[in-house]
Design a protein around this motif. Structure first.
Motif, PDB file in Angstrom:
ATOM      1  N   SER A 179       0.827  -1.206   0.000  1.00 55.26           N
ATOM      2  CA  SER A 179       0.000   0.000   0.000  1.00 55.26           C
ATOM      3  C   SER A 179       0.860   1.256   0.000  1.00 55.26           C
ATOM      4  O   SER A 179       1.813   1.378   0.774  1.00 55.26           O
ATOM      5  CB  SER A 179      -0.923   0.015   1.216  1.00 55.26           C
ATOM      6  OG  SER A 179      -1.703   1.181   1.227  1.00 55.26           O
ATOM      7  N   LYS A 180       0.518   2.183  -0.869  1.00 58.15           N
ATOM      8  CA  LYS A 180       1.179   3.473  -0.904  1.00 58.15           C
ATOM      9  C   LYS A 180       0.308   4.558  -0.270  1.00 58.15           C
ATOM     10  O   LYS A 180       0.716   5.714  -0.178  1.00 58.15           O
ATOM     11  CB  LYS A 180       1.504   3.863  -2.349  1.00 58.15           C
ATOM     12  CG  LYS A 180       2.413   2.871  -3.069  1.00 58.15           C
ATOM     13  CD  LYS A 180       3.724   2.650  -2.317  1.00 58.15           C
ATOM     14  CE  LYS A 180       4.612   1.636  -3.018  1.00 58.15           C
ATOM     15  NZ  LYS A 180       5.848   1.358  -2.234  1.00 58.15           N
ATOM     16  N   ALA A 181      -0.886   4.173   0.164  1.00 54.88           N
ATOM     17  CA  ALA A 181      -1.805   5.119   0.821  1.00 54.88           C
ATOM     18  C   ALA A 181      -2.600   4.333   1.854  1.00 54.88           C
ATOM     19  O   ALA A 181      -3.750   3.966   1.624  1.00 54.88           O
ATOM     20  CB  ALA A 181      -2.723   5.780  -0.195  1.00 54.88           C
ATOM     21  N   ALA A 182      -1.960   4.080   2.994  1.00 58.04           N
ATOM     22  CA  ALA A 182      -2.549   3.220   4.012  1.00 58.04           C
ATOM     23  C   ALA A 182      -3.177   4.036   5.137  1.00 58.04           C
ATOM     24  O   ALA A 182      -2.601   5.025   5.594  1.00 58.04           O
ATOM     25  CB  ALA A 182      -1.482   2.294   4.588  1.00 58.04           C
ATOM     26  N   PRO A 183      -4.366   3.638   5.611  1.00 58.11           N
ATOM     27  CA  PRO A 183      -4.942   4.262   6.802  1.00 58.11           C
ATOM     28  C   PRO A 183      -4.307   3.647   8.058  1.00 58.11           C
ATOM     29  O   PRO A 183      -3.472   2.743   7.964  1.00 58.11           O
ATOM     30  CB  PRO A 183      -6.421   3.892   6.699  1.00 58.11           C
ATOM     31  CG  PRO A 183      -6.409   2.561   5.998  1.00 58.11           C
ATOM     32  CD  PRO A 183      -5.235   2.593   5.050  1.00 58.11           C
ATOM     33  N   TRP A 184      -4.708   4.110   9.221  1.00 61.41           N
ATOM     34  CA  TRP A 184      -4.279   3.531  10.495  1.00 61.41           C
ATOM     35  C   TRP A 184      -4.992   2.203  10.720  1.00 61.41           C
ATOM     36  O   TRP A 184      -6.146   2.026  10.354  1.00 61.41           O
ATOM     37  CB  TRP A 184      -4.584   4.520  11.623  1.00 61.41           C
ATOM     38  CG  TRP A 184      -4.280   4.028  13.013  1.00 61.41           C
ATOM     39  CD1 TRP A 184      -3.172   3.377  13.431  1.00 61.41           C
ATOM     40  CD2 TRP A 184      -5.117   4.186  14.163  1.00 61.41           C
ATOM     41  NE1 TRP A 184      -3.247   3.103  14.781  1.00 61.41           N
ATOM     42  CE2 TRP A 184      -4.447   3.605  15.261  1.00 61.41           C
ATOM     43  CE3 TRP A 184      -6.372   4.777  14.379  1.00 61.41           C
ATOM     44  CZ2 TRP A 184      -4.973   3.582  16.545  1.00 61.41           C
ATOM     45  CZ3 TRP A 184      -6.901   4.757  15.658  1.00 61.41           C
ATOM     46  CH2 TRP A 184      -6.198   4.161  16.725  1.00 61.41           C
ATOM     47  N   ARG A 185      -4.299   1.280  11.359  1.00 60.97           N
ATOM     48  CA  ARG A 185      -4.855  -0.060  11.578  1.00 60.97           C
ATOM     49  C   ARG A 185      -5.909  -0.108  12.687  1.00 60.97           C
ATOM     50  O   ARG A 185      -6.434  -1.181  12.992  1.00 60.97           O
ATOM     51  CB  ARG A 185      -3.736  -1.047  11.876  1.00 60.97           C
ATOM     52  CG  ARG A 185      -3.042  -0.818  13.212  1.00 60.97           C
ATOM     53  CD  ARG A 185      -1.873  -1.751  13.442  1.00 60.97           C
ATOM     54  NE  ARG A 185      -0.692  -1.315  12.712  1.00 60.97           N
ATOM     55  CZ  ARG A 185       0.467  -2.003  12.691  1.00 60.97           C
ATOM     56  NH1 ARG A 185       0.573  -3.147  13.335  1.00 60.97           N
ATOM     57  NH2 ARG A 185       1.501  -1.548  12.017  1.00 60.97           N
ATOM     58  N   ALA A 186      -6.202   1.015  13.323  1.00 61.52           N
ATOM     59  CA  ALA A 186      -7.238   1.118  14.368  1.00 61.52           C
ATOM     60  C   ALA A 186      -6.914   0.279  15.598  1.00 61.52           C
ATOM     61  O   ALA A 186      -7.799  -0.199  16.289  1.00 61.52           O
ATOM     62  CB  ALA A 186      -8.610   0.744  13.808  1.00 61.52           C
TER      63      ALA A 186
END
Length: 368
Positions: free
Chosen positions: A75-82
Motif C-alpha cells: 500500500s502506498k496510501a494506508a490508513p491507520w490499523r485502528a
C-alpha cells in the motif's frame, strides 16, 4: 533415512513453536469485546497499544493522519490499523447500519483514516492482514465519516466500548489518549427476528413446536408486521400434528384473524379461548392488548379476570391499568388504594403509590 528423520524432527520443532502462545509484540495487549444488539451479535478483536509517556504525540505522529506510505507492504496510501499489530476486525451476525449506511453480515478488517476533527471509518472485506501495510481500497465494503471527540482525561490503553445501548442500537466508541471516535450501529430488530423465526422453522427442529409457532405469530401480532405469514404460523400452532389449541395459541390466532378482516372467525376462537385462560395468562393478555393500544379490549379482559378473582393483587393491578387506559382516573386510583390493602410488604405498597402518582400526572402506566 537418518537424514530424513532429522529434517522431520527439525520441521516438527518449528511447527510446535509456531503454535505456542506468546505476548503481543511491543508490549501491546490483545483484547476483544462483544455485545448482542437485538439478536445481532457484534464482536471486535484488536490489539491495544499504550500511550507509554507519549501524551500529545499520538495523533498526527504515532498515528498518521489520512492515508500514508508506510514504507512497507504494497500500500502506498494506508490508513491507520485502528489498533496495533494484526488487523483490527469487527464482525456482525446480521446486516447492520453504520451511521445510517447499510453493511451486510460478515467479518471486516477495520481501519481508520484519522484527522484532527474528522475520521473516516473503513470496513474492509480483507480481514486477515497484518496492520494496514497491504491495504487496498478495492476491498472496501463501506466508508463512513464521523467526528473526532476530544476528552480531558487520557486513556492509557486503547479500547473499544459499547455505549448508549437500546433494543436495536448502540454506540461503538474507540478511546485512546485524549481522543474518542464514536459511531452509531443500528439493527433492524423486527426484520432480523422474523428472519430468525423462518430459519428456525426451516431447520427441521420441531422441539416445542406449538410454542415456537405461537411465539413467532404473537411477535407479528404485537408488532403489527408480517401479518400474512404470522397468520399461517398461528394456524400451524393450532391445527397441525404438533399444534395445540390453548389460551395462548387461540388468542393470538384470533388477533391475527381480526387484522385480516375475518372478525366472525376471530370471535369464534375467542369464545373458546377465554374460559381456558388462567389468572396470570389473562393478566398477561390484557397487558398485551394495552401495548397494542386496544384499551377498551384490555379493560374488558382485566374486568373479566377481576370478577373471577377479586381478592388477588394481580387482578386489582389489572383494574388499575384498565381504568387508567380508558381515562377513568377516579376508579384507577380507587383500585390502587384497594390493592394496597391486599399486600403486607412496603415495597409493593410503594409500587402502588407510584401508580397513583403517575395517574395523577397523566403519565403512561402501561409498563409499570
Amino acid at each position: 533415512m537418518k537424514f530424513n528423520l532429522l529434517i522431520y524432527l527439525v520441521s516438527l520443532s518449528f511447527c510446535l513453536q509456531a503454535q505456542l502462545l506468546t505476548p503481543s509484540a511491543g508490549g501491546n495487549r490483545k483484547a476483544s469485546v462483544s455485545e448482542r444488539i437485538g439478536i445481532t451479535d457484534v464482536g471486535i478483536h484488536y490489539d491495544r497499544p499504550g500511550v507509554k509517556g507519549r501524551e500529545g504525540q499520538i495523533w498526527g505522529k504515532v498515528v498518521h493522519y489520512g492515508f500514508d506510505d508506510l514504507d512497507y507492504g504494497t500500500s502506498k496510501a494506508a490508513p491507520w490499523r485502528a489498533g496495533a499489530n494484526e488487523n483490527t476486525t469487527i464482525e456482525f451476525s446480521t446486516a447492520v447500519t453504520v451511521e445510517g449506511m447499510t453493511l451486510p453480515a460478515g467479518k471486516y478488517g477495520f481501519f481508520i483514516a484519522m484527522g484532527p476533527d474528522t475520521a473516516t471509518l473503513i470496513f474492509s472485506n480483507f480481514n486477515t492482514a497484518w496492520g494496514s501495510f497491504f491495504y487496498d481500497p478495492k476491498d472496501d465494503a463501506l466508508r463512513v465519516k464521523v467526528p473526532v471527540k476530544k476528552s480531558p482525561e487520557s486513556v492509557e490503553w486503547l479500547k473499544y466500548e459499547f455505549e448508549n445501548e437500546t433494543n436495536n442500537s448502540a454506540d461503538i466508541v474507540m478511546r485512546w489518549e485524549k481522543i474518542a471516535i464514536p459511531f452509531k450501529l443500528t439493527v433492524d430488530l423486527q426484520q432480523t427476528q422474523i428472519a430468525e423465526y423462518r430459519r428456525s422453522f426451516n431447520s427441521g427442529n420441531f422441539h416445542r413446536y406449538w410454542q415456537n409457532m405461537y411465539n413467532a405469530a404473537n411477535y407479528c401480532l404485537v408488532n403489527n408486521i408480517n401479518l400474512e405469514e404470522g397468520l399461517s404460523w398461528a394456524d400451524r400452532s393450532v391445527n397441525t400434528y404438533f399444534g395445540e389449541a390453548n389460551f395462548l395459541t387461540l388468542t393470538t390466532y384470533a388477533g391475527l384473524l381480526e387484522k385480516a378482516g375475518r372478525q366472525q372467525e376471530a370471535d369464534s376462537l375467542m369464545k373458546k379461548a377465554l374460559p381456558m385462560g388462567s389468572l396470570l395468562q389473562m393478566n398477561s393478555y390484557g397487558r398485551t392488548l394495552l401495548r397494542m393500544k386496544k384499551y377498551q379490549a384490555a379493560f374488558n379482559i382485566f374486568k373479566m379476570n377481576f370478577d373471577k378473582y377479586p381478592k388477588d393483587i394481580y387482578t386489582n393491578i389489572g383494574m388499575v391499568k384498565g381504568y387508567a387506559a380508558i381515562g377513568n382516573k377516579t376508579e384507577a386510583i380507587r383500585f390502587a388504594k384497594d390493592a394496597k390493602s391486599l399486600v403486607p410488604d412496603e415495597n409493593t405498597k410503594s409500587y402502588l403509590d407510584q401508580f397513583i402518582q403517575y395517574i395523577l400526572e397523566d403519565k403512561d402506566i402501561t409498563n409499570l
